[in-house]
Design a protein around this motif. Structure first.
Motif, PDB file in Angstrom:
ATOM      1  N   ALA A 148       0.843  -1.202   0.000  1.00 46.62           N
ATOM      2  CA  ALA A 148       0.000   0.000   0.000  1.00 46.62           C
ATOM      3  C   ALA A 148       0.878   1.252   0.000  1.00 46.62           C
ATOM      4  O   ALA A 148       0.592   2.223  -0.715  1.00 46.62           O
ATOM      5  N   ILE A 149       1.949   1.244   0.775  1.00 45.38           N
ATOM      6  CA  ILE A 149       2.876   2.386   0.802  1.00 45.38           C
ATOM      7  C   ILE A 149       3.497   2.594  -0.573  1.00 45.38           C
ATOM      8  O   ILE A 149       3.563   3.707  -1.073  1.00 45.38           O
ATOM      9  N   LEU A 150       3.938   1.509  -1.197  1.00 44.27           N
ATOM     10  CA  LEU A 150       4.544   1.609  -2.531  1.00 44.27           C
ATOM     11  C   LEU A 150       3.537   2.135  -3.543  1.00 44.27           C
ATOM     12  O   LEU A 150       3.869   2.937  -4.419  1.00 44.27           O
ATOM     13  N   SER A 151       2.311   1.702  -3.416  1.00 44.59           N
ATOM     14  CA  SER A 151       1.246   2.121  -4.317  1.00 44.59           C
ATOM     15  C   SER A 151       1.023   3.626  -4.216  1.00 44.59           C
ATOM     16  O   SER A 151       0.909   4.319  -5.233  1.00 44.59           O
ATOM     17  N   VAL A 152       0.974   4.132  -2.993  1.00 40.21           N
ATOM     18  CA  VAL A 152       0.777   5.568  -2.773  1.00 40.21           C
ATOM     19  C   VAL A 152       1.971   6.350  -3.329  1.00 40.21           C
ATOM     20  O   VAL A 152       1.810   7.380  -3.965  1.00 40.21           O
ATOM     21  N   GLN A 153       3.188   5.840  -3.104  1.00 40.98           N
ATOM     22  CA  GLN A 153       4.386   6.516  -3.593  1.00 40.98           C
ATOM     23  C   GLN A 153       4.401   6.576  -5.121  1.00 40.98           C
ATOM     24  O   GLN A 153       4.752   7.580  -5.712  1.00 40.98           O
ATOM     25  N   GLU A 154       4.002   5.480  -5.768  1.00 38.57           N
ATOM     26  CA  GLU A 154       3.980   5.432  -7.231  1.00 38.57           C
ATOM     27  C   GLU A 154       2.916   6.381  -7.794  1.00 38.57           C
ATOM     28  O   GLU A 154       3.123   7.025  -8.816  1.00 38.57           O
ATOM     29  N   ASP A 155       1.770   6.476  -7.109  1.00 38.48           N
ATOM     30  CA  ASP A 155       0.698   7.373  -7.557  1.00 38.48           C
ATOM     31  C   ASP A 155       1.116   8.842  -7.433  1.00 38.48           C
ATOM     32  O   ASP A 155       0.678   9.689  -8.199  1.00 38.48           O
ATOM     33  N   GLY A 156       1.962   9.133  -6.446  1.00 40.47           N
ATOM     34  CA  GLY A 156       2.375  10.501  -6.186  1.00 40.47           C
ATOM     35  C   GLY A 156       3.460  10.996  -7.131  1.00 40.47           C
ATOM     36  O   GLY A 156       3.774  12.161  -7.170  1.00 40.47           O
ATOM     37  N   GLU A 157       4.073  10.100  -7.886  1.00 40.91           N
ATOM     38  CA  GLU A 157       5.174  10.513  -8.783  1.00 40.91           C
ATOM     39  C   GLU A 157       4.667  11.085 -10.073  1.00 40.91           C
ATOM     40  O   GLU A 157       3.671  10.835 -10.594  1.00 40.91           O
TER      41      GLU A 157
END
Length: 157
Positions: A148-157
């Motif tokens: 979930a953390i990785l998903s949020v980070q990828e969406d924010g890029e």
């Protein structure tokens, strides 16, 4: 020097330079001082911290950062000096797993990592007292959390 040892995983030939010395033992196993990290290909990234003194003792371990991508803590200065750690790469950080019969009940101990110095081959189990990490985290929940953390980070890029 190569020496043969009987371990929980069977007979293994070990270069004695790979021996990890736990001068103070591991809690609950204070009498055992010599261990080796075994990395069987068929179970990697689950490895085994196997006693060279008691063939019945081996702990399943893994790298906690593989399970919880934001895992971090600060090692006290006295332990940093004892282990001769000058930079983070000098240490191998491992967490002990508890592997019951049901795969979805596997837990990881994030509160008491094993720290091994690649410089002097000394090891310690360090208890992190921050309240965030517990002795038993469900592995599947930690993996979901990290994803979930990785998903949020990828969406924010």
């Amino acid at each position: 020097m190569i020496k043969e040892y009987e371990t929980k995983l069977g007979s293994v030939k070990i270069d004695t330079e790979r021996t990890i010395i736990f001068e103070y033992g591991i809690p609950g196993f204070e009498n055992l001082k010599q261990f080796v990290l075994l990395e069987p290909e068929d179970t990697y990234p689950i490895m085994w911290l196997a006693s060279l003194e008691d063939k019945n003792v081996a702990f399943p371990v893994t790298f906690p950062q593989l399970i919880r991508n934001d895992y971090q803590f600060t090692l006290p200065q006295d332990l940093t000096e004892y282990l001769e750690l000058e930079k983070p790469e000098d240490a191998i950080i491992l967490s002990i797993l508890t592997i019951p019969e049901k795969e979805d009940e596997i837990t990881i101990n994030l509160a008491a990592p094993i720290i091994v110095s690649q410089k002097n081959h000394k090891g310690v189990q360090y208890l992190i007292e921050n309240g965030e990490y517990k002795i038993r985290h469900l592995l599947k929940e930690e993996l979901e959390r990290s994803n979930a953390i990785l998903s949020v980070q990828e969406d924010g890029e």
